[in-house]
Design a protein around this motif. Sequence first.
Motif, PDB file in Angstrom:
ATOM      1  N   LYS A  78      14.965  -6.899 -62.789  1.00 30.30           N
ATOM      2  CA  LYS A  78      16.295  -6.253 -62.450  1.00 30.30           C
ATOM      3  C   LYS A  78      16.419  -6.551 -60.740  1.00 30.30           C
ATOM      4  CE  LYS A  78      18.657  -1.916 -62.118  1.00 30.30           C
ATOM      5  NZ  LYS A  78      19.832  -2.389 -62.480  1.00 30.30           N
ATOM      6  N   PHE A  79      17.681  -6.932 -60.540  1.00 34.07           N
ATOM      7  CA  PHE A  79      18.038  -7.098 -59.182  1.00 34.07           C
ATOM      8  C   PHE A  79      18.619  -5.865 -58.574  1.00 34.07           C
ATOM      9  CE2 PHE A  79      18.725 -11.071 -61.240  1.00 34.07           C
ATOM     10  CZ  PHE A  79      17.901 -12.085 -60.197  1.00 34.07           C
ATOM     11  N   ILE A  80      17.787  -5.553 -57.231  1.00 31.35           N
ATOM     12  CA  ILE A  80      18.212  -4.179 -56.579  1.00 31.35           C
ATOM     13  C   ILE A  80      19.176  -4.824 -55.258  1.00 31.35           C
ATOM     14  CG2 ILE A  80      17.281  -2.218 -55.497  1.00 31.35           C
ATOM     15  CD1 ILE A  80      16.852  -2.382 -58.418  1.00 31.35           C
ATOM     16  N   LYS A  81      20.288  -4.389 -55.213  1.00 35.16           N
ATOM     17  CA  LYS A  81      21.065  -4.936 -54.019  1.00 35.16           C
ATOM     18  C   LYS A  81      21.112  -3.637 -53.153  1.00 35.16           C
ATOM     19  CE  LYS A  81      23.914  -7.990 -56.963  1.00 35.16           C
ATOM     20  NZ  LYS A  81      25.373  -8.503 -57.298  1.00 35.16           N
ATOM     21  N   GLY A  82      20.729  -3.890 -51.905  1.00 42.75           N
ATOM     22  CA  GLY A  82      20.835  -2.982 -50.807  1.00 42.75           C
ATOM     23  C   GLY A  82      19.768  -1.752 -51.182  1.00 42.75           C
ATOM     24  N   GLY A  83      19.534  -0.998 -49.754  1.00 47.49           N
ATOM     25  CA  GLY A  83      18.414  -0.003 -49.919  1.00 47.49           C
ATOM     26  C   GLY A  83      17.254  -0.653 -49.460  1.00 47.49           C
ATOM     27  N   GLY A  84      16.913  -1.910 -49.306  1.00 51.04           N
ATOM     28  CA  GLY A  84      15.807  -2.543 -49.084  1.00 51.04           C
ATOM     29  C   GLY A  84      14.589  -2.098 -49.836  1.00 51.04           C
ATOM     30  N   ILE A  85      13.392  -2.157 -49.287  1.00 45.01           N
ATOM     31  CA  ILE A  85      12.148  -1.959 -50.192  1.00 45.01           C
ATOM     32  C   ILE A  85      11.697  -0.420 -50.552  1.00 45.01           C
ATOM     33  CG2 ILE A  85      10.464  -1.400 -48.007  1.00 45.01           C
ATOM     34  CD1 ILE A  85       9.718  -3.684 -51.204  1.00 45.01           C
ATOM     35  N   ASN A  86      12.460   0.581 -49.606  1.00 43.75           N
ATOM     36  CA  ASN A  86      12.377   1.960 -50.154  1.00 43.75           C
ATOM     37  C   ASN A  86      12.908   2.039 -51.569  1.00 43.75           C
ATOM     38  OD1 ASN A  86      11.687   4.750 -49.902  1.00 43.75           O
ATOM     39  ND2 ASN A  86      13.592   4.993 -49.292  1.00 43.75           N
ATOM     40  N   ARG A  87      14.055   1.452 -51.651  1.00 35.69           N
ATOM     41  CA  ARG A  87      14.913   1.563 -52.964  1.00 35.69           C
ATOM     42  C   ARG A  87      14.141   1.033 -54.055  1.00 35.69           C
ATOM     43  NH1 ARG A  87      21.137  -0.077 -54.235  1.00 35.69           N
ATOM     44  NH2 ARG A  87      21.579   1.437 -55.966  1.00 35.69           N
ATOM     45  N   MET A  88      13.530  -0.370 -53.954  1.00 44.41           N
ATOM     46  CA  MET A  88      12.787  -0.940 -54.830  1.00 44.41           C
ATOM     47  C   MET A  88      11.560   0.026 -55.380  1.00 44.41           C
ATOM     48  SD  MET A  88      11.907  -3.361 -56.965  1.00 44.41           S
ATOM     49  CE  MET A  88      13.189  -4.733 -56.542  1.00 44.41           C
ATOM     50  N   LYS A  89      11.068   0.769 -54.296  1.00 41.24           N
ATOM     51  CA  LYS A  89       9.899   1.464 -54.527  1.00 41.24           C
ATOM     52  C   LYS A  89      10.273   2.753 -55.396  1.00 41.24           C
ATOM     53  CE  LYS A  89       7.236   2.217 -50.970  1.00 41.24           C
ATOM     54  NZ  LYS A  89       6.726   2.866 -49.795  1.00 41.24           N
ATOM     55  N   GLN A  90      11.518   3.238 -55.304  1.00 42.52           N
ATOM     56  CA  GLN A  90      12.112   4.175 -56.013  1.00 42.52           C
ATOM     57  C   GLN A  90      12.242   3.559 -57.651  1.00 42.52           C
ATOM     58  OE1 GLN A  90      15.439   5.958 -54.461  1.00 42.52           O
ATOM     59  NE2 GLN A  90      14.402   6.768 -52.559  1.00 42.52           N
ATOM     60  N   HIS A  91      12.568   2.364 -57.673  1.00 41.87           N
ATOM     61  CA  HIS A  91      12.716   1.955 -58.901  1.00 41.87           C
ATOM     62  C   HIS A  91      11.443   1.886 -59.612  1.00 41.87           C
ATOM     63  CE1 HIS A  91      13.783  -1.119 -62.020  1.00 41.87           C
ATOM     64  NE2 HIS A  91      12.990  -1.866 -61.409  1.00 41.87           N
ATOM     65  N   LEU A  92      10.551   1.416 -58.976  1.00 43.74           N
ATOM     66  CA  LEU A  92       9.129   1.075 -59.627  1.00 43.74           C
ATOM     67  C   LEU A  92       8.508   2.738 -59.890  1.00 43.74           C
ATOM     68  CD1 LEU A  92       7.666  -1.682 -57.331  1.00 43.74           C
ATOM     69  CD2 LEU A  92       8.524  -1.897 -59.656  1.00 43.74           C
ATOM     70  N   ALA A  93       8.641   3.559 -59.046  1.00 39.51           N
ATOM     71  CA  ALA A  93       8.234   4.839 -59.181  1.00 39.51           C
ATOM     72  C   ALA A  93       9.026   5.627 -60.258  1.00 39.51           C
ATOM     73  CB  ALA A  93       8.211   5.782 -57.898  1.00 39.51           C
ATOM     74  N   GLY A  94       9.873   5.256 -60.669  1.00 36.57           N
ATOM     75  CA  GLY A  94      10.395   5.946 -61.904  1.00 36.57           C
ATOM     76  C   GLY A  94      11.556   6.991 -61.302  1.00 36.57           C
ATOM     77  N   LYS A  95      12.028   7.097 -60.226  1.00 44.70           N
ATOM     78  CA  LYS A  95      12.662   8.144 -59.599  1.00 44.70           C
ATOM     79  C   LYS A  95      14.094   8.132 -59.987  1.00 44.70           C
ATOM     80  CE  LYS A  95      13.254  10.815 -55.162  1.00 44.70           C
ATOM     81  NZ  LYS A  95      13.024  10.780 -53.756  1.00 44.70           N
ATOM     82  N   SER A  96      14.535   9.047 -60.596  1.00 48.28           N
ATOM     83  CA  SER A  96      16.005   8.837 -61.121  1.00 48.28           C
ATOM     84  C   SER A  96      17.089   9.528 -59.864  1.00 48.28           C
ATOM     85  CB  SER A  96      16.150   9.763 -62.278  1.00 48.28           C
ATOM     86  OG  SER A  96      15.698  11.036 -62.040  1.00 48.28           O
TER      87      SER A  96
END
Length: 522
Positions: A78-96
């Motif tokens: 999946k492509f994550i646009k914007g937010g940087g590495i912190n948003r990617m970390k939320q994606h991996l952590a399953g934080k909704s």
Amino acid sequence: MDQKQQQKSEFCSSPLQQLALLILLSLRKMSSFGQNSTAASTQLQSQQSSRGKADIAWEHCVEVEGTKKTLQCLHCKKFIKGGGINRMKQHLAGKSGEVKKCDKVPYDVRFRMQESLKEFEEIKKQAKNQWEDNPFGAADLQEIPAPPSQAKGKEIATTLGKKRKASGLHNYFAPRTTPGSQPSIKSAMAGMKDIHEADLAVARFFFDSCIPINAINSPYFQPMIDAIAAIGSGYKGPTYHAMRTSLLKDLKKEVQLLIDSYRKVWEETGCTIMGDGWQDQKNRQLINFLVYCPRGITFVRSVDASDVVKDASMLCNLFKELVEFVGASNVVHLVTDNAANCKKAGKMLNDVYPTIFWSPCAAHCLNLILSDIGKLDIVSQLATSASLVTKFVYNHAFLLAWLRKREGWTEIIRPGPTRFATTFIALKSILDHKHDLQALVTSLEFKESRYYKDSKAKDVVAVVLDNKFWSNCQLIVKVVAPLMRLLRIVDGDERPSLGYVYDGMKGGIGNFVKVFMLLPIT
């Protein structure tokens, strides 16, 4: 010594010339220091620019070529646009909330991302608190880190007031026994046969010792298994002597510490003393005393009152002892049965301690109401007829086997030796089996069997085919249904039920007996 060296020695011998030489050397050192500091600053900036790549989330994503703001997850693509590495970390952590969670990330990776986010939030909170405490700004605060020998195993101080605990294995791997957790390598390599043998060993111990299977639902069962597995195969269980002496003593001390921690809650919010009288299999008259507070219910003591007369004065003395144990200033309420001696003892206790109020048990009051309803002639006759039908069916295996072949059949609840709600539960159960019982007594198999010629069979057939019996059963069940529902609420231990009692009283629970007396029962 040649002529130049002699002139230099004469030049340096003058105090004024020596001072000028020292100034010249100092200017040269300052110039070289500025060059070194500039190089150090450039090196620090390069380190800071590459520090973001050290985040653990970079191991599971890549930057899209041509842009630095778009990252791609290596697990779900999946492509994550914007937010940087912190948003990617939320994606991996399953934080909704901000980004859709990754469904293909391994459990251990998700656990590491969740722990990293928690650590980041804690550091952010600490930095915010230090900014509020320092009016000159957090950027002016710096802490000197402790030497490596002293910082081992402790929190390592960093700049900007941030503290981070020393890393360990527990920060990278999730618990192995929680639901959905990843098993260890040793347990993962164990085959189905090994796991089955371990399960058989546990089951063999339960069955040999006649331990109820419900004990597996205990919150202490899995921690016991975890503690044994953590030690390994060399662990030997406690001996019989250790269980009855030192271990029992240690657990008693642990319970005492737990009760002592409850005492603080008793002082802050107040508490309620509850007395429950009952009779065991040896016909001993026992009274259990419990203390209730918002944190939970605590069992305090059990008194054997078999050799004494349970009059009001004797009960009042027991209540006084318990009040003194808990603390007179902490007790605000006393709950007992609705018997006359308990009621008088509660009044005597209120005279001694005006701040302690007595009230009857709601479950006991409802049981007394159902007991009064059960004493009515129409209810007792219905209970006798229902018991006749139930006993006849369960005393003949042929009839019971025929009924059990019926679709949707459930067992009939047989009344036990009690004066309370069991009678009405049995009436409700036999009412639910009305069609099955009528089908039985009218079936060809029953009429051709030898049981049809039994003397009791005629009475059973007459009851089952009597429409008045079923209509009266339906009427009684409807009348007591709100009382039974309220009894289940007040007799539960999961949540406080006083609010439900008041709600039931507001709906007219207290008038059900009066309405029942006016119903046209034939």
